[in-house]
Design a protein around this motif. Structure first.
Motif, short mmCIF file in Angstrom:
data_model
loop_
_atom_site.label_atom_id
_atom_site.label_comp_id
_atom_site.label_asym_id
_atom_site.label_seq_id
_atom_site.Cartn_x
_atom_site.Cartn_y
_atom_site.Cartn_z
N CYS A 167 29.77 29.18 -20.65
CA CYS A 167 30.01 28.82 -19.46
C CYS A 167 28.95 27.57 -19.01
N ASP A 168 29.28 26.31 -19.84
CA ASP A 168 28.46 25.26 -19.89
C ASP A 168 28.22 24.82 -18.99
N LEU A 169 27.48 24.26 -18.31
CA LEU A 169 26.98 23.39 -17.89
C LEU A 169 26.23 22.27 -17.65
N PRO A 170 25.83 21.31 -18.34
CA PRO A 170 25.22 20.40 -19.15
C PRO A 170 24.34 20.32 -17.62
N ALA A 171 25.46 19.26 -16.71
CA ALA A 171 25.15 18.05 -15.73
C ALA A 171 24.29 19.02 -14.36
N LEU A 172 23.99 20.77 -14.91
CA LEU A 172 23.95 20.95 -13.08
C LEU A 172 23.44 20.36 -12.87
N ALA A 173 21.67 20.37 -13.36
CA ALA A 173 20.36 20.05 -12.03
C ALA A 173 20.37 18.61 -12.03
N ALA A 174 21.44 17.65 -12.37
CA ALA A 174 21.24 16.53 -11.71
C ALA A 174 23.26 16.49 -10.66
N ASP A 175 23.41 17.09 -10.74
CA ASP A 175 24.87 17.28 -9.83
C ASP A 175 24.61 18.32 -8.68
N LEU A 176 23.68 19.37 -8.40
CA LEU A 176 22.74 19.95 -7.71
C LEU A 176 21.49 18.73 -6.97
N LEU A 177 20.98 18.22 -7.59
CA LEU A 177 19.95 17.68 -6.96
C LEU A 177 20.82 15.95 -6.46
N ARG A 178 21.60 15.59 -6.50
CA ARG A 178 22.34 15.07 -5.49
C ARG A 178 22.98 15.28 -4.42
N GLU A 179 23.46 16.44 -4.89
CA GLU A 179 23.54 17.35 -3.05
C GLU A 179 22.76 18.08 -2.18
N THR A 180 21.32 18.48 -2.89
CA THR A 180 19.83 18.61 -2.11
C THR A 180 19.21 17.25 -3.23
N PRO A 181 18.67 16.89 -2.52
CA PRO A 181 17.93 15.74 -3.22
C PRO A 181 16.16 16.85 -3.09
N ASP A 182 15.76 17.10 -2.17
CA ASP A 182 14.58 18.23 -2.33
C ASP A 182 14.36 19.06 -2.72
N ALA A 183 15.86 19.74 -3.69
CA ALA A 183 15.82 21.35 -4.28
C ALA A 183 14.95 20.87 -5.58
N PRO A 184 14.20 22.05 -5.82
CA PRO A 184 13.30 21.33 -7.50
C PRO A 184 14.20 22.11 -8.78
N TYR A 185 15.61 21.53 -8.74
CA TYR A 185 17.03 21.98 -9.72
C TYR A 185 15.76 21.09 -11.15
N ASP A 186 15.21 20.31 -11.41
CA ASP A 186 14.40 19.69 -12.78
C ASP A 186 13.18 20.50 -13.14
N ASP A 187 12.58 21.30 -11.94
CA ASP A 187 10.97 22.16 -12.22
C ASP A 187 11.61 23.75 -12.36
N GLU A 188 11.85 24.33 -13.99
CA GLU A 188 11.99 25.47 -14.00
C GLU A 188 10.82 25.79 -13.37
N ASP A 189 10.12 26.29 -13.38
CA ASP A 189 8.43 26.25 -12.72
C ASP A 189 9.04 27.09 -11.54
N ALA A 190 9.30 25.45 -10.61
CA ALA A 190 9.43 25.72 -9.33
C ALA A 190 10.63 26.27 -8.69
N CYS A 191 11.95 26.18 -9.78
CA CYS A 191 13.85 26.90 -9.89
C CYS A 191 12.71 28.28 -10.20
N LEU A 192 12.28 28.99 -10.71
CA LEU A 192 11.53 30.58 -10.49
C LEU A 192 11.05 31.04 -9.47
N ARG A 193 10.10 29.89 -8.59
CA ARG A 193 9.63 30.92 -7.18
C ARG A 193 10.42 30.56 -6.33
N THR A 194 11.31 29.55 -6.55
CA THR A 194 12.29 29.32 -5.28
C THR A 194 13.67 30.64 -5.31
N TYR A 195 14.13 30.43 -6.57
CA TYR A 195 15.08 31.07 -6.49
C TYR A 195 14.84 32.55 -6.84
#
Length: 387
Positions: free
Chosen positions: A261-289
């Motif tokens: 399930c190759d999603l190499p651009a996931l973080a970039a795609d989601l950050l474009r749609e939700t700029p305030d989301a922490p998709y580029d920070d794995e620890d923050a993602c763990l706390r949030t999602y």
């Protein structure tokens, strides 16, 4: 006798599409028919379904890997096949056909979406039907409208203890499958069974954010399919493995995981749609999602899922004109670079994954057991009825 091999979700989006699949291709070559779920669109269309969040669309050249792996038939009945719009769906069907792969579970209208695909091997005809219970609104095929073969289910949230006021308590979840859609599914499966020696149904269902557990919809739908004439039921969508059981002698694999399930651009795609989301920070993602959320994971640039999603399987079902002769699972592991490697019995991960699958079995209604053995040099877990 023929051997049907099946995997769960497959979406390839990498610079060298066939890279890393040679070991798995060797295993899949032992099958007479190979089935999988095409978890996305292979298209150059600029269209995008408005409901698609983080759309899974890759270039048609990535379909080359599907032929390399030896797929004969693939389901498009899932929650990503229409991410590239209706034109993207058409281009995906065309890409599969160029590689001599039958597409099932989607079409130009409702009738095409539910139309079975018939494959004949060794004088046995196998019918494949595919459907999805999980999809964005509007992805379903309708009369004169392209889309997927959909089975809707209505969800109700019930107070678990009506004798007690307990605001905010987790509700009991009750699912009711749509009666009109049930009729369409039953007709499709019965029609397929009348034309074939063996009928296989692939179904996209379940909850990808919890390990082991089944939603109450899954056993309901499995019973519907077997009663309508399915000899084998192949479940996918959860990305995390699920257990298996027998219904009236028919093996039901509730969740086969994913081989890619190759999603190499996931973080970039989601950050474009939700700029305030922490998709580029794995620890923050763990706390949030949460632990089982979908976000980039260190060391696995193509696979943004919990580490359990790196465990996967190939399901095997041997059939003849009398029915199922043998069935079971070949355990595999997904490596950091996206390679998929079937396990040998001597691999230390073999015991870990066998224990994991046995935990999955414990969450499935209807007892079944795994008998570990070896086949063609690979670890093989035979599925047998439980006590």
């Amino acid at each position: 006798m023929i051997r049907i091999l099946s995997v769960g979700d497959v979406f390839v989006d990498r610079p060298e599409p066939a890279a890393g699949f040679a070991p798995l291709a060797g295993l899949l070559a032992t099958g007479d028919i190979v089935f999988g779920n095409c978890e996305g669109a292979h298209s150059r269309s600029a269209d995008r379904a408005p409901q698609a969040k983080g759309p899974q669309v890759s270039a048609p050249e990535n379909a080359e890997a599907l032929r390399t792996l030896g797929f004969d038939v693939m389901s498009l009945a899932n929650n990503h096949s229409v991410d590239g719009g209706h034109e993207g769906l058409r281009q995906t069907v065309a890409a599969l056909r160029r590689h001599e792969i039958e597409a099932v579970g989607a079409g130009e209208n409702l009738g095409e979406a539910f139309e079975a695909r018939l494959l004949t091997r060794n004088s046995l005809t196998v019918a494949f039907v595919a459907l999805s219970t999980v999809f964005p609104a509007g992805y379903e095929a309708r009369a004169g409208v392209p889309g997927i073969a959909a089975l809707r289910a209505h969800t109700f949230y019930v107070n678990p203890d009506p004798s007690c006021w307990n605001p905010g308590a987790a509700p009991q979840i009750v699912t009711a499958v749509d009666e009109d859609d049930c009729g369409t599914v039953e007709e499709a499966v019965r029609s397929a069974a009348a034309r074939a020696d063996v009928t296989v149904v692939g179904v996209h269902w379940g909850d990808p954010f919890r390990p082991f557990a089944l939603t109450d919809c899954e056993p309901q739908v499995a019973r519907l399919l077997v009663d309508a004439g399915a000899d084998v039921v192949l479940g996918h969508h959860q990305h995390l493995l699920r257990g298996a059981a027998f219904l009236d002698g028919a093996p039901v694999f509730y969740g086969l995981g994913n081989i890619a399930c190759d999603l190499p651009a996931l973080a970039a795609d989601l950050l474009r749609e939700t700029p305030d989301a922490p998709y580029d920070d794995e620890d923050a993602c763990l706390r949030t999602y949460g632990e089982y959320g979908i976000y980039p994971r260190a060391g696995y640039p193509l696979l943004p899922f919990h580490s359990d999603a790196r465990r996967t399987v190939v399901a095997r079902v041997d059939v003849d004109g009398t029915g199922v002769l043998d069935c079971g699972l070949y355990p595999c592991r997904i490596e950091p670079d996206g390679a998929v490697r079937p396990l040998r019995v001597a691999d230390p991960r073999h015991g870990e994954d066998l224990a994991y699958l046995r935990t999955c079995l414990a969450h499935v209604p209807g007892p079944a057991e795994l008998e570990p053995t070896e086949s063609d040099g690979y670890a093989y877990w035979r599925l047998v009825p439980g006590g």
